[in-house]
Write a protein that holds these residues in place. Structure first.
Motif, PDB file in Angstrom:
ATOM      1  N   PHE A  17       0.865  -1.167   0.000  1.00 10.31           N
ATOM      2  CA  PHE A  17       0.000   0.000   0.000  1.00 10.31           C
ATOM      3  C   PHE A  17       0.907   1.223   0.000  1.00 10.31           C
ATOM      4  O   PHE A  17       1.605   1.487   0.983  1.00 10.31           O
ATOM      5  CB  PHE A  17      -0.918  -0.002   1.227  1.00 10.31           C
ATOM      6  CG  PHE A  17      -1.814  -1.206   1.268  1.00 10.31           C
ATOM      7  CD1 PHE A  17      -3.028  -1.201   0.609  1.00 10.31           C
ATOM      8  CD2 PHE A  17      -1.430  -2.356   1.945  1.00 10.31           C
ATOM      9  CE1 PHE A  17      -3.859  -2.317   0.631  1.00 10.31           C
ATOM     10  CE2 PHE A  17      -2.246  -3.473   1.978  1.00 10.31           C
ATOM     11  CZ  PHE A  17      -3.458  -3.462   1.324  1.00 10.31           C
ATOM     12  N   MET A  18       0.925   1.925  -1.117  1.00  7.65           N
ATOM     13  CA  MET A  18       1.752   3.113  -1.258  1.00  7.65           C
ATOM     14  C   MET A  18       0.841   4.317  -1.036  1.00  7.65           C
ATOM     15  O   MET A  18      -0.047   4.592  -1.843  1.00  7.65           O
ATOM     16  CB  MET A  18       2.388   3.129  -2.655  1.00  7.65           C
ATOM     17  CG  MET A  18       3.456   4.166  -2.853  1.00  7.65           C
ATOM     18  SD  MET A  18       4.198   4.047  -4.518  1.00  7.65           S
ATOM     19  CE  MET A  18       5.160   2.546  -4.386  1.00  7.65           C
ATOM     20  N   TRP A  73      -0.316  -2.196  -4.765  1.00  6.27           N
ATOM     21  CA  TRP A  73       0.445  -3.049  -5.663  1.00  6.27           C
ATOM     22  C   TRP A  73       0.313  -4.491  -5.188  1.00  6.27           C
ATOM     23  O   TRP A  73       0.550  -4.782  -4.018  1.00  6.27           O
ATOM     24  CB  TRP A  73       1.921  -2.651  -5.654  1.00  6.27           C
ATOM     25  CG  TRP A  73       2.164  -1.247  -6.082  1.00  6.27           C
ATOM     26  CD1 TRP A  73       2.175  -0.138  -5.295  1.00  6.27           C
ATOM     27  CD2 TRP A  73       2.430  -0.791  -7.402  1.00  6.27           C
ATOM     28  NE1 TRP A  73       2.433   0.981  -6.043  1.00  6.27           N
ATOM     29  CE2 TRP A  73       2.591   0.606  -7.349  1.00  6.27           C
ATOM     30  CE3 TRP A  73       2.546  -1.436  -8.640  1.00  6.27           C
ATOM     31  CZ2 TRP A  73       2.871   1.381  -8.472  1.00  6.27           C
ATOM     32  CZ3 TRP A  73       2.826  -0.669  -9.757  1.00  6.27           C
ATOM     33  CH2 TRP A  73       2.984   0.724  -9.663  1.00  6.27           C
ATOM     34  N   GLU A  74      -0.059  -5.379  -6.081  1.00  5.18           N
ATOM     35  CA  GLU A  74      -0.107  -6.805  -5.791  1.00  5.18           C
ATOM     36  C   GLU A  74       1.001  -7.443  -6.614  1.00  5.18           C
ATOM     37  O   GLU A  74       0.966  -7.392  -7.849  1.00  5.18           O
ATOM     38  CB  GLU A  74      -1.463  -7.380  -6.154  1.00  5.18           C
ATOM     39  CG  GLU A  74      -2.586  -6.793  -5.309  1.00  5.18           C
ATOM     40  CD  GLU A  74      -3.964  -7.173  -5.798  1.00  5.18           C
ATOM     41  OE1 GLU A  74      -4.709  -7.757  -4.996  1.00  5.18           O
ATOM     42  OE2 GLU A  74      -4.278  -6.895  -6.981  1.00  5.18           O
ATOM     43  N   ALA A  75       1.984  -8.000  -5.919  1.00  8.60           N
ATOM     44  CA  ALA A  75       3.160  -8.515  -6.603  1.00  8.60           C
ATOM     45  C   ALA A  75       3.331 -10.011  -6.352  1.00  8.60           C
ATOM     46  O   ALA A  75       3.310 -10.458  -5.211  1.00  8.60           O
ATOM     47  CB  ALA A  75       4.407  -7.770  -6.123  1.00  8.60           C
ATOM     48  N   LYS A  76       3.491 -10.743  -7.423  1.00 10.46           N
ATOM     49  CA  LYS A  76       3.825 -12.163  -7.318  1.00 10.46           C
ATOM     50  C   LYS A  76       5.319 -12.333  -7.093  1.00 10.46           C
ATOM     51  O   LYS A  76       5.772 -13.383  -6.696  1.00 10.46           O
ATOM     52  CB  LYS A  76       3.395 -12.906  -8.582  1.00 10.46           C
ATOM     53  CG  LYS A  76       1.905 -12.981  -8.760  1.00 10.46           C
ATOM     54  CD  LYS A  76       1.567 -13.736 -10.036  1.00 10.46           C
ATOM     55  CE  LYS A  76       0.074 -13.751 -10.264  1.00 10.46           C
ATOM     56  NZ  LYS A  76      -0.276 -14.413 -11.528  1.00 10.46           N
ATOM     57  N   SER A  77       6.051 -11.285  -7.397  1.00  8.81           N
ATOM     58  CA  SER A  77       7.504 -11.285  -7.247  1.00  8.81           C
ATOM     59  C   SER A  77       7.927 -10.000  -6.551  1.00  8.81           C
ATOM     60  O   SER A  77       7.650  -8.905  -7.051  1.00  8.81           O
ATOM     61  CB  SER A  77       8.172 -11.380  -8.620  1.00  8.81           C
ATOM     62  OG  SER A  77       9.528 -10.969  -8.541  1.00  8.81           O
ATOM     63  N   ARG A  78       8.562 -10.141  -5.427  1.00 11.06           N
ATOM     64  CA  ARG A  78       9.054  -8.953  -4.717  1.00 11.06           C
ATOM     65  C   ARG A  78      10.077  -8.210  -5.569  1.00 11.06           C
ATOM     66  O   ARG A  78      10.117  -6.989  -5.580  1.00 11.06           O
ATOM     67  CB  ARG A  78       9.662  -9.361  -3.378  1.00 11.06           C
ATOM     68  CG  ARG A  78       8.621  -9.883  -2.430  1.00 11.06           C
ATOM     69  CD  ARG A  78       9.203 -10.402  -1.153  1.00 11.06           C
ATOM     70  NE  ARG A  78       8.110 -10.967  -0.382  1.00 11.06           N
ATOM     71  CZ  ARG A  78       8.272 -11.698   0.681  1.00 11.06           C
ATOM     72  NH1 ARG A  78       9.485 -11.958   1.123  1.00 11.06           N
ATOM     73  NH2 ARG A  78       7.232 -12.174   1.333  1.00 11.06           N
ATOM     74  N   GLU A 102       4.069   7.196   2.588  1.00  5.77           N
ATOM     75  CA  GLU A 102       4.429   5.984   3.320  1.00  5.77           C
ATOM     76  C   GLU A 102       4.217   4.777   2.431  1.00  5.77           C
ATOM     77  O   GLU A 102       3.360   4.790   1.546  1.00  5.77           O
ATOM     78  CB  GLU A 102       3.562   5.863   4.581  1.00  5.77           C
ATOM     79  CG  GLU A 102       4.025   4.817   5.543  1.00  5.77           C
ATOM     80  CD  GLU A 102       3.396   4.970   6.926  1.00  5.77           C
ATOM     81  OE1 GLU A 102       3.633   4.093   7.751  1.00  5.77           O
ATOM     82  OE2 GLU A 102       2.670   5.949   7.169  1.00  5.77           O
ATOM     83  N   ILE A 103       5.001   3.743   2.678  1.00  6.52           N
ATOM     84  CA  ILE A 103       4.851   2.483   1.960  1.00  6.52           C
ATOM     85  C   ILE A 103       4.665   1.392   3.005  1.00  6.52           C
ATOM     86  O   ILE A 103       5.503   1.217   3.887  1.00  6.52           O
ATOM     87  CB  ILE A 103       6.082   2.180   1.072  1.00  6.52           C
ATOM     88  CG1 ILE A 103       6.232   3.264   0.000  1.00  6.52           C
ATOM     89  CG2 ILE A 103       5.948   0.787   0.446  1.00  6.52           C
ATOM     90  CD1 ILE A 103       7.498   3.148  -0.834  1.00  6.52           C
ATOM     91  N   LEU A 104       3.537   0.692   2.905  1.00  7.39           N
ATOM     92  CA  LEU A 104       3.217  -0.385   3.839  1.00  7.39           C
ATOM     93  C   LEU A 104       3.119  -1.681   3.048  1.00  7.39           C
ATOM     94  O   LEU A 104       2.295  -1.797   2.132  1.00  7.39           O
ATOM     95  CB  LEU A 104       1.884  -0.109   4.543  1.00  7.39           C
ATOM     96  CG  LEU A 104       1.784   1.221   5.286  1.00  7.39           C
ATOM     97  CD1 LEU A 104       0.351   1.466   5.741  1.00  7.39           C
ATOM     98  CD2 LEU A 104       2.725   1.224   6.477  1.00  7.39           C
ATOM     99  N   ALA A 105       3.939  -2.637   3.378  1.00  6.54           N
ATOM    100  CA  ALA A 105       3.923  -3.922   2.686  1.00  6.54           C
ATOM    101  C   ALA A 105       3.379  -4.992   3.620  1.00  6.54           C
ATOM    102  O   ALA A 105       3.644  -4.971   4.824  1.00  6.54           O
ATOM    103  CB  ALA A 105       5.340  -4.289   2.239  1.00  6.54           C
ATOM    104  N   GLY A 106       2.591  -5.883   3.067  1.00  5.30           N
ATOM    105  CA  GLY A 106       2.028  -6.954   3.872  1.00  5.30           C
ATOM    106  C   GLY A 106       1.845  -8.215   3.062  1.00  5.30           C
ATOM    107  O   GLY A 106       1.806  -8.193   1.839  1.00  5.30           O
ATOM    108  N   VAL A 107       1.752  -9.303   3.794  1.00  2.68           N
ATOM    109  CA  VAL A 107       1.512 -10.602   3.190  1.00  2.68           C
ATOM    110  C   VAL A 107       0.146 -11.073   3.678  1.00  2.68           C
ATOM    111  O   VAL A 107      -0.064 -11.213   4.889  1.00  2.68           O
ATOM    112  CB  VAL A 107       2.612 -11.606   3.578  1.00  2.68           C
ATOM    113  CG1 VAL A 107       2.315 -12.977   3.000  1.00  2.68           C
ATOM    114  CG2 VAL A 107       3.975 -11.107   3.138  1.00  2.68           C
TER     115      VAL A 107
END
Length: 122
Positions: A17-18, A73-78, A102-107
């Motif tokens: 989430f950017m 962003w939904e990424a299959k590859s980091r 801010e950039i929030l990354a989650g799985v």
């Protein structure tokens, strides 16, 4: 591919989430020019990485003064996501037309996967 390798490959999925804020220069442009910048800078990146990365844009300016948009962003590859960010940073979209707040990354459901449990969802 072994089961363990497949599980590890699946765990490479990432949602980012950017949180961005439009800058005055962006808002001063005519709407057609704004869309032109997205066509020039974002569309080619999405086509280049279409097998591994997807982007969805949410407007939040109606409800937040600090953040005007969320780029999900939904990424299959980091690594593919990292490459897109590197390329975006070379465009005026990054820190000129938009401030990256801010950039929030989650799985998704990592807690369940890590404990070999079924995810709780509705």
């Amino acid at each position: 591919m072994t089961t363990n390798e497949k599980t590890l490959a699946e765990q490479d999925d990432l949602t980012i989430f950017m949180l961005v804020k439009t800058m005055p220069e962006w808002l001063a442009m005519p709407v057609e020019e704004r869309f032109g910048h997205f066509q020039r800078y974002v569309t080619p990146l999405l086509k280049k990485y279409e097998q591994t990365v997807r982007c969805r844009i949410f407007d939040t300016e109606f409800y937040s003064a600090r953040v005007t948009d969320v780029w999900m962003w939904e990424a299959k590859s980091r690594h593919a996501y990292e490459l897109i960010v590197e390329e975006l940073r070379e465009t005026p979209l990054w820190d000129r037309f938009f401030s990256i707040v801010e950039i929030l990354a989650g799985v998704e459901n990592a807690y369940a996967r890590n404990y070999d449990r079924e995810a709780v969802s509705a």
